[in-house]
Scaffold this active site. Structure first.
Site, PDB file in Angstrom:
ATOM      1  N   ASP A 108      40.902  29.197  46.986  1.00 45.93           N
ATOM      2  CA  ASP A 108      41.434  30.311  46.207  1.00 45.93           C
ATOM      3  C   ASP A 108      40.649  30.420  44.897  1.00 45.93           C
ATOM      4  OD1 ASP A 108      44.716  31.552  46.310  1.00 45.93           O
ATOM      5  OD2 ASP A 108      43.235  32.071  44.749  1.00 45.93           O
ATOM      6  N   ASP A 123      48.479  41.665  39.200  1.00 44.86           N
ATOM      7  CA  ASP A 123      47.663  42.803  39.631  1.00 44.86           C
ATOM      8  C   ASP A 123      48.488  44.012  40.030  1.00 44.86           C
ATOM      9  OD1 ASP A 123      47.404  42.198  43.146  1.00 44.86           O
ATOM     10  OD2 ASP A 123      48.665  41.150  41.724  1.00 44.86           O
ATOM     11  N   GLN A 124      49.818  43.871  40.082  1.00 51.20           N
ATOM     12  CA  GLN A 124      50.652  44.924  40.669  1.00 51.20           C
ATOM     13  C   GLN A 124      50.579  46.249  39.909  1.00 51.20           C
ATOM     14  OE1 GLN A 124      54.339  42.689  40.700  1.00 51.20           O
ATOM     15  NE2 GLN A 124      53.245  41.015  41.732  1.00 51.20           N
ATOM     16  N   ASN A 174      49.206  42.179  49.267  1.00 49.65           N
ATOM     17  CA  ASN A 174      49.465  42.073  50.709  1.00 49.65           C
ATOM     18  C   ASN A 174      50.436  43.153  51.164  1.00 49.65           C
ATOM     19  OD1 ASN A 174      48.083  39.384  51.500  1.00 49.65           O
ATOM     20  ND2 ASN A 174      49.258  38.873  49.679  1.00 49.65           N
ATOM     21  N   SER A 175      51.509  43.353  50.403  1.00 53.90           N
ATOM     22  CA  SER A 175      52.491  44.385  50.770  1.00 53.90           C
ATOM     23  C   SER A 175      51.854  45.767  50.753  1.00 53.90           C
ATOM     24  CB  SER A 175      53.669  44.333  49.805  1.00 53.90           C
ATOM     25  OG  SER A 175      54.375  43.114  49.958  1.00 53.90           O
ATOM     26  N   THR A 224      42.686  36.798  46.442  1.00 56.28           N
ATOM     27  CA  THR A 224      43.637  37.449  47.355  1.00 56.28           C
ATOM     28  C   THR A 224      44.163  38.783  46.845  1.00 56.28           C
ATOM     29  OG1 THR A 224      45.431  36.273  46.280  1.00 56.28           O
ATOM     30  CG2 THR A 224      44.423  35.191  48.190  1.00 56.28           C
ATOM     31  N   HIS A 241      49.359  34.357  48.774  1.00 57.14           N
ATOM     32  CA  HIS A 241      48.009  33.812  48.926  1.00 57.14           C
ATOM     33  C   HIS A 241      47.856  33.107  50.272  1.00 57.14           C
ATOM     34  CE1 HIS A 241      46.709  34.035  44.475  1.00 57.14           C
ATOM     35  NE2 HIS A 241      47.830  34.728  44.605  1.00 57.14           N
ATOM     36  N   HIS A 299      57.044  46.083  45.144  1.00 57.04           N
ATOM     37  CA  HIS A 299      56.568  45.605  43.834  1.00 57.04           C
ATOM     38  C   HIS A 299      55.052  45.711  43.732  1.00 57.04           C
ATOM     39  CE1 HIS A 299      55.284  42.375  46.279  1.00 57.04           C
ATOM     40  NE2 HIS A 299      54.966  41.587  45.291  1.00 57.04           N
ATOM     41  N   GLN A 336      58.026  41.106  57.585  1.00 58.27           N
ATOM     42  CA  GLN A 336      57.704  42.368  56.918  1.00 58.27           C
ATOM     43  C   GLN A 336      56.724  43.247  57.686  1.00 58.27           C
ATOM     44  OE1 GLN A 336      57.575  42.827  52.608  1.00 58.27           O
ATOM     45  NE2 GLN A 336      55.412  43.410  52.753  1.00 58.27           N
TER      46      GLN A 336
HETATM   47  O1  LIG Z   1      60.890  39.621  53.395  1.00 55.72           O
HETATM   48  C1  LIG Z   1      59.674  39.463  53.272  1.00 55.72           C
HETATM   49  C2  LIG Z   1      58.961  39.848  52.090  1.00 55.72           C
HETATM   50  C3  LIG Z   1      57.593  39.614  52.031  1.00 55.72           C
HETATM   51  N1  LIG Z   1      56.957  39.033  53.089  1.00 55.72           N
HETATM   52  C4  LIG Z   1      55.504  38.771  53.039  1.00 55.72           C
HETATM   53  O2  LIG Z   1      55.184  38.091  51.848  1.00 55.72           O
HETATM   54  C5  LIG Z   1      53.894  38.526  51.376  1.00 55.72           C
HETATM   55  C6  LIG Z   1      54.041  38.931  49.912  1.00 55.72           C
HETATM   56  O3  LIG Z   1      52.768  39.079  49.356  1.00 55.72           O
HETATM   57  P1  LIG Z   1      52.454  40.197  48.256  1.00 55.72           P
HETATM   58  O4  LIG Z   1      51.017  40.128  47.947  1.00 55.72           O
HETATM   59  O5  LIG Z   1      52.987  41.487  48.685  1.00 55.72           O
HETATM   60  O6  LIG Z   1      53.298  39.790  46.993  1.00 55.72           O
HETATM   61  P2  LIG Z   1      53.550  38.420  46.233  1.00 55.72           P
HETATM   62  O7  LIG Z   1      54.154  38.823  44.970  1.00 55.72           O
HETATM   63  O8  LIG Z   1      54.317  37.505  47.061  1.00 55.72           O
HETATM   64  O9  LIG Z   1      52.054  37.885  46.011  1.00 55.72           O
HETATM   65  C7  LIG Z   1      51.348  37.435  44.920  1.00 55.72           C
HETATM   66  O10 LIG Z   1      50.012  37.209  45.419  1.00 55.72           O
HETATM   67  C8  LIG Z   1      49.245  38.323  45.779  1.00 55.72           C
HETATM   68  C9  LIG Z   1      49.163  39.304  44.647  1.00 55.72           C
HETATM   69  O11 LIG Z   1      48.549  40.461  45.061  1.00 55.72           O
HETATM   70  C10 LIG Z   1      50.571  39.617  44.213  1.00 55.72           C
HETATM   71  O12 LIG Z   1      50.521  40.531  43.151  1.00 55.72           O
HETATM   72  C11 LIG Z   1      51.217  38.364  43.742  1.00 55.72           C
HETATM   73  O13 LIG Z   1      52.427  38.568  43.184  1.00 55.72           O
HETATM   74  C12 LIG Z   1      53.440  39.694  52.262  1.00 55.72           C
HETATM   75  O14 LIG Z   1      52.447  39.260  53.169  1.00 55.72           O
HETATM   76  C13 LIG Z   1      54.716  40.069  53.030  1.00 55.72           C
HETATM   77  O15 LIG Z   1      54.509  40.513  54.353  1.00 55.72           O
HETATM   78  C14 LIG Z   1      57.630  38.664  54.245  1.00 55.72           C
HETATM   79  O16 LIG Z   1      57.039  38.147  55.200  1.00 55.72           O
HETATM   80  N2  LIG Z   1      58.975  38.889  54.293  1.00 55.72           N
END
Ligand SMILES: O=c1ccn([C@@H]2O[C@H](COP(=O)(O)OP(=O)(O)O[C@H]3OC[C@@H](O)[C@H](O)[C@H]3O)[C@@H](O)[C@H]2O)c(=O)[nH]1
Length: 497
Positions: free
Chosen positions: A136, A417-418, A397-398, A158, A26, A393, A378
């Site tokens: 948020d 949401d994944q 954001n990923s 987000t 977020h 996963h 990333q």
């Molecule tokens: O090694 C890493 C891994 C991840 N990251 C960053 O960490 C962030 C991870 O965010 P993601 O949304 O992919 O996943 P998260 O699980 O952390 O997020 C959470 O909030 C947003 C929702 O959409 C996700 O489903 C929820 O789990 C990405 O921006 C990614 O670039 C790094 O900078 N380095």
């Protein structure tokens, strides 16, 4: 640095307070929004928690003496989340984190905002009074608090628009008896009560709170229903997505929340702005973990499109058994792999403990073809030519970062949401393979091979490449995201008058 001063110079530019739910996924997109608002001449206060601020200060990813993002007219303030330092701020502890923000941090936030919006003049740090809040959307109580002290507030969700639309339709899912699931039901059954998704949505693709709820009163189910309905009553809704990527869900959402701005992918809009305006990209991170950049040197030594990059985001928690299934599969696939294993990924133990229990072949294969690190930059990794596929996963954001990188995905969703995100990747955009609910090394190995080589791999890679081009065009002048962002700027200015 260029900026676009407001035509009506008598009105000072808005000062927006931005408050993300305090987890990485977020914070990242809301920092990117902050940076873009600064480039539009706004002052920004980014509100973090004391806990995260101390992590930022200790992991020194930013070369700026404060270790904080070095962006002019952006300052970082913090409040306590009122939880002990060792509370798990991941999927095991996010509901308690939300509860603590709602009960204990709420008064802290309200008194801080009262101080920040009641200033008569510019403060010592050059920041004027706060005139608008972007919070948020899963913190509806902070949005209400802002309005109570007289500051107009906009919600930012987000996650994907598709997940938001499903959360919005939870009452229909309950009414139609599709949620909660009953034992013995077929999870591949189609879901019929979500308008616009009838052609591809199955039970197993519903976000995890819908899959796990035992009864309609389930706490997390009700939490997401309430905060999503609340977004309808805010001054506007911001989504980190783009028109063409989620047109069906956006159309459905706008029927109920017409003031919805799709301004994603924000990280790509920021990258495009920086490169057009020669703005330095470094020291602008809010990464909560130290980024181990040795992985970039390792990637430089790998052939083109030969590496599978594996990461489960910032909050997922997995069992020892699942981790071992993935480890054996990655080694047996014969591919090179860059694997992010966070220090808190395993519940209650260090992943390094597993090493001795692995077979000699797996250990040897890891030493020959694997690079395991605790956290990486990333976006840079996904832009590296050695990366051929992203085992993810499916956090939103990923997913967006892989789409912009043109990197096909192999999806293994965990929670929230994944599940719907991986369905969009595999069934709607066809830029990857959906491996949800599978966790045996033989199947994982087979799908890694299919995603990296052969006909399927070429098809998803071509689709990913084409989609990347379309998405990149949306964030520059004339693109839908760029135009929506200009409209959002005008909307915020109108709220601050
Ligand atoms: O090694 C890493 C891994 C991840 N990251 C960053 O960490 C962030 C991870 O965010 P993601 O949304 O992919 O996943 P998260 O699980 O952390 O997020 C959470 O909030 C947003 C929702 O959409 C996700 O489903 C929820 O789990 C990405 O921006 C990614 O670039 C790094 O900078 N380095």
């Amino acid at each position: 640095e260029t900026q676009t001063p407001d035509s009506d110079s008598s009105v000072p530019p808005p000062h927006v307070l931005i408050f993300p739910f305090p987890i990485q996924g977020h914070m990242n997109c809301m920092l990117y929004l902050s940076e873009m608002l600064v480039y539009s001449g706004f002052h920004i206060t980014l509100l973090l928690t004391d806990h995260n601020l101390s992590l930022l200060r200790n992991n020194n990813n930013n070369s700026h003496p404060s270790s904080l993002p070095n962006i002019p007219r952006l300052r970082v303030l913090s409040i306590s989340d009122c939880l002990p330092a060792d509370h798990p701020r991941n999927l095991d502890g996010w509901v308690e984190l939300l509860d603590s923000l709602k009960t204990n941090a709420y008064p802290l936030y309200k008194s801080l905002l009262l101080d920040l919006c009641k200033m008569d003049d510019v403060g010592a740090d050059g920041f004027p009074a706060v005139t608008c809040v972007i919070a948020d959307g899963i913190l509806p109580f902070m949005i209400d608090a802002s309005e109570e002290v007289g500051v107009p507030a906009i919600a930012f969700r987000t996650a994907s628009a598709s997940s938001l639309w499903i959360y919005y339709c939870i009452p229909q899912l309950i009414q139609s008896g599709e949620v909660p699931f009953r034992d013995g039901e077929d999870w591949d059954e189609p879901i019929n009560s979500i308008p616009g998704m009838e052609s591809f949505l199955r039970r197993r693709d519903l976000p995890s709170p819908c899959r796990l709820a035992k009864n309609p009163e389930d706490k997390v189910l009700q939490l997401l229903t309430t905060c999503t309905a609340h977004s309808e009553r805010t001054r506007g809704l911001i989504l980190n997505t783009l028109e063409t990527l989620e047109s069906i869900s956006l159309e459905q959402i706008r029927a109920h929340m017409p003031t919805t701005y799709a301004i994603g992918p924000l990280h790509e809009m920021v990258r495009a702005y920086r490169s057009q305006n020669n703005v330095c990209a470094h020291d602008k991170s809010v990464s909560l973990w130290h980024q181990d950049c040795t992985c970039m040197t390792w990637l430089d030594q790998q052939p083109h499109r030969s590496v599978i990059y594996v990461s489960y985001g910032s909050v997922a928690v997995m069992t020892r058994e699942s981790l071992i299934e993935f480890w054996i599969a990655l080694v047996n696939s014969g591919e090179h792999f860059l694997w992010v294993v966070r220090s808190d990924l395993l519940r209650g133990e260090e992943w390094t403990n597993i090493w001795d229990s692995l077979s000699l072949e797996v250990r040897k294969g890891t030493e020959e073809r694997g690079c395991i690190v605790s956290w990486v930059p990333q976006v840079e990794v996904l832009a590296h030519p050695a990366v051929g596929c992203f085992l993810t996963h499916s956090g939103w954001n990923s997913t967006l970062e892989s789409i912009v990188g043109g990197v096909p995905m192999l999806c293994w969703p965990f929670a929230v949401d994944q599940q719907i995100n991986s369905r969009l990747v595999g069934e709607v955009w066809r830029i990857g393979l959906d491996m949800k609910d599978v966790c045996d090394e033989t199947t994982i190995e087979k799908m890694v091979r299919a995603a990296m080589n052969g006909e399927t791999a070429s098809e998803i890679r071509k689709n990913a490449h084409d989609l990347a081009k379309m998405v990149k065009n949306s964030v520059v002048e004339g693109g839908s995201t760029f135009e929506n962002f200009q409209r959002l700027i005008e909307h915020i200015k109108s709220l601050c008058k």
